[in-house]
Design an enzyme around this catalytic site. Structure first.
Site, mmCIF file in Angstrom:
data_model
loop_
_atom_site.group_PDB
_atom_site.id
_atom_site.type_symbol
_atom_site.label_atom_id
_atom_site.label_comp_id
_atom_site.label_asym_id
_atom_site.label_seq_id
_atom_site.Cartn_x
_atom_site.Cartn_y
_atom_site.Cartn_z
ATOM 1 N N ASP A 254 11.509 -3.539 20.052
ATOM 2 C CA ASP A 254 12.576 -3.188 19.116
ATOM 3 C C ASP A 254 13.946 -3.466 19.721
ATOM 4 O OD1 ASP A 254 10.580 -2.390 17.492
ATOM 5 O OD2 ASP A 254 11.023 -0.238 17.587
ATOM 6 N N TYR B 212 14.728 -7.096 19.612
ATOM 7 C CA TYR B 212 15.027 -7.458 18.230
ATOM 8 C C TYR B 212 16.451 -7.026 17.862
ATOM 9 C CZ TYR B 212 14.867 -7.463 13.155
ATOM 10 O OH TYR B 212 15.157 -7.680 11.836
ATOM 11 N N ASP B 213 16.779 -5.782 18.217
ATOM 12 C CA ASP B 213 18.122 -5.266 17.920
ATOM 13 C C ASP B 213 19.206 -6.113 18.577
ATOM 14 O OD1 ASP B 213 17.202 -3.268 16.351
ATOM 15 O OD2 ASP B 213 17.257 -1.717 17.897
ATOM 16 N N SER C 155 4.623 -3.773 -19.915
ATOM 17 C CA SER C 155 4.026 -2.585 -19.300
ATOM 18 C C SER C 155 2.521 -2.622 -19.568
ATOM 19 C CB SER C 155 4.653 -1.318 -19.866
ATOM 20 O OG SER C 155 4.747 -1.411 -21.257
ATOM 21 N N LEU C 156 1.792 -1.754 -18.893
ATOM 22 C CA LEU C 156 0.337 -1.826 -18.981
ATOM 23 C C LEU C 156 -0.229 -0.710 -19.845
ATOM 24 C CD1 LEU C 156 -0.585 -2.517 -15.250
ATOM 25 C CD2 LEU C 156 -0.674 -4.137 -17.146
ATOM 26 N N GLU D 69 -6.308 -4.224 -8.200
ATOM 27 C CA GLU D 69 -5.174 -3.926 -7.315
ATOM 28 C C GLU D 69 -4.876 -2.437 -7.396
ATOM 29 O OE1 GLU D 69 -2.053 -6.382 -8.927
ATOM 30 O OE2 GLU D 69 -3.286 -8.183 -8.824
ATOM 31 N N LYS E 114 -2.475 0.618 -8.193
ATOM 32 C CA LYS E 114 -1.287 0.853 -9.002
ATOM 33 C C LYS E 114 -0.341 1.674 -8.139
ATOM 34 C CE LYS E 114 0.210 2.312 -13.536
ATOM 35 N NZ LYS E 114 1.337 3.116 -13.028
ATOM 36 N N ASP F 134 2.798 3.733 -6.759
ATOM 37 C CA ASP F 134 3.721 4.707 -7.326
ATOM 38 C C ASP F 134 5.126 4.339 -6.852
ATOM 39 O OD1 ASP F 134 4.503 6.854 -8.762
ATOM 40 O OD2 ASP F 134 3.946 8.344 -7.274
ATOM 41 N N ARG G 113 12.957 -3.659 -13.635
ATOM 42 C CA ARG G 113 12.288 -4.018 -14.874
ATOM 43 C C ARG G 113 13.198 -3.708 -16.069
ATOM 44 N NH1 ARG G 113 6.944 -3.311 -16.844
ATOM 45 N NH2 ARG G 113 6.303 -2.176 -15.002
ATOM 46 N N TYR H 224 2.933 -8.493 -6.660
ATOM 47 C CA TYR H 224 1.669 -8.453 -7.398
ATOM 48 C C TYR H 224 1.520 -9.571 -8.432
ATOM 49 C CZ TYR H 224 4.449 -5.878 -10.850
ATOM 50 O OH TYR H 224 5.416 -5.504 -11.738
ATOM 51 N N LYS I 101 -6.994 -6.869 -13.673
ATOM 52 C CA LYS I 101 -6.447 -8.028 -14.386
ATOM 53 C C LYS I 101 -7.518 -9.097 -14.532
ATOM 54 C CE LYS I 101 -1.870 -7.415 -12.303
ATOM 55 N NZ LYS I 101 -1.016 -7.846 -11.190
ATOM 56 N N LYS J 138 -6.064 5.108 -14.339
ATOM 57 C CA LYS J 138 -5.405 6.148 -13.541
ATOM 58 C C LYS J 138 -6.396 6.971 -12.712
ATOM 59 C CE LYS J 138 -1.115 6.072 -15.333
ATOM 60 N NZ LYS J 138 0.091 6.617 -14.770
ATOM 61 N N CYS K 47 20.201 40.477 0.302
ATOM 62 C CA CYS K 47 19.610 39.381 1.071
ATOM 63 C C CYS K 47 18.422 39.926 1.868
ATOM 64 C CB CYS K 47 20.656 38.795 2.018
ATOM 65 S SG CYS K 47 19.965 37.633 3.221
ATOM 66 N N CYS L 193 19.786 39.795 5.843
ATOM 67 C CA CYS L 193 20.940 40.543 6.363
ATOM 68 C C CYS L 193 21.338 41.714 5.475
ATOM 69 C CB CYS L 193 22.131 39.613 6.552
ATOM 70 S SG CYS L 193 22.870 39.098 4.989
ATOM 71 N N CYS M 15 23.176 34.241 -0.631
ATOM 72 C CA CYS M 15 23.626 35.316 0.234
ATOM 73 C C CYS M 15 25.018 34.891 0.685
ATOM 74 C CB CYS M 15 22.705 35.460 1.448
ATOM 75 S SG CYS M 15 23.485 36.388 2.781
ATOM 76 N N CYS N 13 25.230 35.846 8.114
ATOM 77 C CA CYS N 13 23.802 36.132 7.904
ATOM 78 C C CYS N 13 22.981 35.421 8.986
ATOM 79 C CB CYS N 13 23.397 35.639 6.520
ATOM 80 S SG CYS N 13 21.641 35.779 6.178
HETATM 81 ZN ZN LIG Z 1 21.845 37.099 4.305
#
Ligand SMILES: [Zn+2]
Length: 550
Positions: free
Chosen positions: A35, A38-39, A84-85, A115, A117, A119, A138, A226, A291, A315, A418, A421, A436, A441
């Site tokens: 690293d 690279y840096d 969309s699917l 494939e 899906k 998130d 999109r 994809y 697909k 899903k 609280c 305290c 609080c 505190c």
């Molecule tokens: Zn407190």
């Protein structure tokens, strides 16, 4: 002039090397240099580009650090819409889809590409003469937002394509935040008093839609391509699978878990396998996408109501469980916020034992009508953070009470205090949170001190967050300012701490006075000011004095 030419040559050489190592590291996962090395290459390139701005090109890896903030995103019109699917939620629905397409392709041999899906957030990326020129969300499918500068910061996305690529082409992919990075980002946000992201998709979307691409650059996003959207080339393969292989040969990153299969049984097997193994994936997947492999078959089936007939999303079942809500606890945050959390009868959800869950705030608890003693439905949203979704009303006990933070913290004097305290709590008009208000505190001070010495704050080495809190408990420090009055002799008196380590800590504390302004602002822990805002404030105001006058 020779200077200029030599610099130009060196810049080209550096870019070539950096791109090569980027690819080894981010795409092939097989780095060949450290690293630090690279840096060093990247820093040299940045320095040269700063000195010779006329040599800067949009595909330079030095430009990944992010461009100047935008006022607003431009609009990109998609040459081919991003559809969309359709969804299937059970095998029956998957089989119906299979029946429909086999009917439309009588007697034809069909195969499928399976494939995950992801998130995340779908994007379209245009390359011209091998250079990434446009990246867009999109959006509504026809038009998206121009987020090119932000997408350039994603390390696994090549700014220049390799190999035998078409003159102009567009690929489509999913930008996502790997699980470990998502957890880390949320922990940081929680510590900074910022709202946490509910799931990785929100986090990825929030990150690529930053007007300041420097913020995006700090979020470790990743991308899987994809599909090929379109290409100016008539030499393209005739199956989706081969198309993906070709896209890969241009140095774009695919999901290694894609699979080509010949039968519906094999599709279901792929699904079952990943329902089982999804918790071990480094990213969140909420299902699979199936697909049709043959592109001419895809073409003939076409789309109906903006959903292609040749693909379906199947899903995964949500990670849910029911358990008993034993109690609602209240913790005190660094800025004094009183945060309710669920104390649960321990239960397995998606392979993890859950004992506590977030409850956001009182309004949310009341909206869902969650009461202490209820049997509750628990879900790991985005499969990461457990959340209490709802009570199971049929199982509610007759004597249960509507939850109220004020009641929960009400003392014998009739007022609410609280839990740490004992100060009277307050709620600002129009805000969902109780506070609080006691700046002294102990819960807040401990959190503040922890925050102050943290790596992102003053980064006081040798002191560490835990030790800082111990010092407070022992009465060595009462607040952040006391740290700077500590003497090595005081520390040397502590059990298990020699003269040398005491001295080192005092030196480290002293050295922290020279931290950059953005870290100092961050360390002070002002409500709603996280690391990103702190950096912006530091840039805008330049000094603590100017900032305090603003
Ligand atoms: Zn407190």
């Amino acid at each position: 002039m020779t200077d200029y030419l030599q610099t130009q040559e060196r810049i080209l050489e550096l870019r070539h090397q950096i791109n090569h190592h980027n690819r080894l590291y981010y795409v092939l996962d097989a780095p060949k240099i450290s690293d630090e090395e690279y840096d060093a290459l990247l820093r040299e390139l940045q320095k040269l580009e700063n000195e010779f701005p006329s040599l800067v090109t949009p595909d330079s890896p030095a430009q990944r650090v992010g461009a100047e903030p935008l006022k607003t995103f431009g609009i990109v019109k998609h040459r081919k819409p991003l559809l969309s699917l359709a969804n299937a939620f059970c095998k029956e629905e998957l089989r119906e889809w299979h029946k429909r397409i086999t009917k439309l392709l009588p007697g034809e041999k069909i195969s499928f590409v399976c494939e995950h899906k992801m998130d995340g957030l779908a994007v379209a990326l245009t390359y011209e003469n091998g250079v990434l020129t446009t990246g867009a969300t999109r959006g509504n499918g026809d038009e998206g937002e121009n987020i090119t500068n932000n997408l350039r910061t994603i390390r696994s996305l090549p700014l220049t394509a390799l190999g035998n690529f078409p003159q102009r082409f567009e690929v489509r992919g999913e930008v996502f935040l790997p699980k470990t990075n998502f957890d880390k980002l949320n922990r940081e946000r929680e510590r900074d008093g910022l709202p946490i992201f509910a799931n990785p998709r929100n986090a990825a979307a929030g990150s690529v839609r930053q007007l300041d691409s420097k913020v995006t650059a700090r979020r470790p996003l990743d991308i899987f391509i994809y599909a090929l959207g379109w290409a100016e080339n008539d030499q393209l393969p005739d199956s989706h699978w081969e198309m993906l292989e070709q896209v890969k040969s241009w140095s774009l990153k695919l999901n290694p878990n894609n699979r080509l299969v010949d039968t519906l049984d094999a599709v279901e097997q792929y699904y079952d396998e990943w329902v089982e193994k999804r918790d071990n994936l480094p990213y969140e997947a909420d299902g699979i996408v199936v697909k049709l492999n043959d592109l001419s078959q895809q073409e003939r089936l076409g789309a109906a109501s903006r959903e292609p007939r040749w693909a379906i999303a199947f899903k995964f079942p949500a990670h849910q469980a029911t358990t008993q809500l034993k109690d609602i606890g209240i913790s005190v945050g660094r800025t004094g916020t009183l945060n309710p959390y669920a104390i649960l009868e321990p239960v397995f959800v998606g392979g993890v034992v859950i004992k506590q869950a977030s409850l956001h705030n009182e309004d949310d608890i009341r909206r869902k009508d969650i009461r202490i003693g209820d049997t509750v439905v628990l879900q790991r949203a985005g499969d990461v953070i457990p959340q209490v979704i709802s009570p199971v009303l049929e199982k509610r006990k007759a004597n249960s009470l509507v939850f109220s933070i004020e009641d929960k913290l009400r003392g014998s004097d009739g007022a609410s205090h609280c839990p740490v305290c004992n100060e009277r709590i307050v709620r600002t008009e129009g805000e969902a949170m109780y506070y609080c208000p006691n700046a002294a505190c102990p819960a807040q001070l401990a959190e503040k001190l922890e925050h102050f010495v943290s790596k992102q704050g003053m980064d006081i080495r040798g002191l560490g967050e835990r030790l800082a809190v111990v010092f407070m408990a022992e009465g060595l420090v009462k607040d952040v300012a006391d740290l700077y009055d500590l003497k090595p002799e005081q520390l040397a008196l502590r059990e298990g701490m020699g003269e040398k380590s005491g001295y080192n800590i005092v030196v480290a504390i002293e050295r922290s006075r020279t931290r950059p302004l953005s870290n100092i602002i961050f360390a002070l822990g002002i409500r709603h000011v996280g690391g990103e805002t702190a950096a912006i404030l530091a840039r805008e105001f330049g000094s603590l004095k100017l900032l305090s006058e603003a």
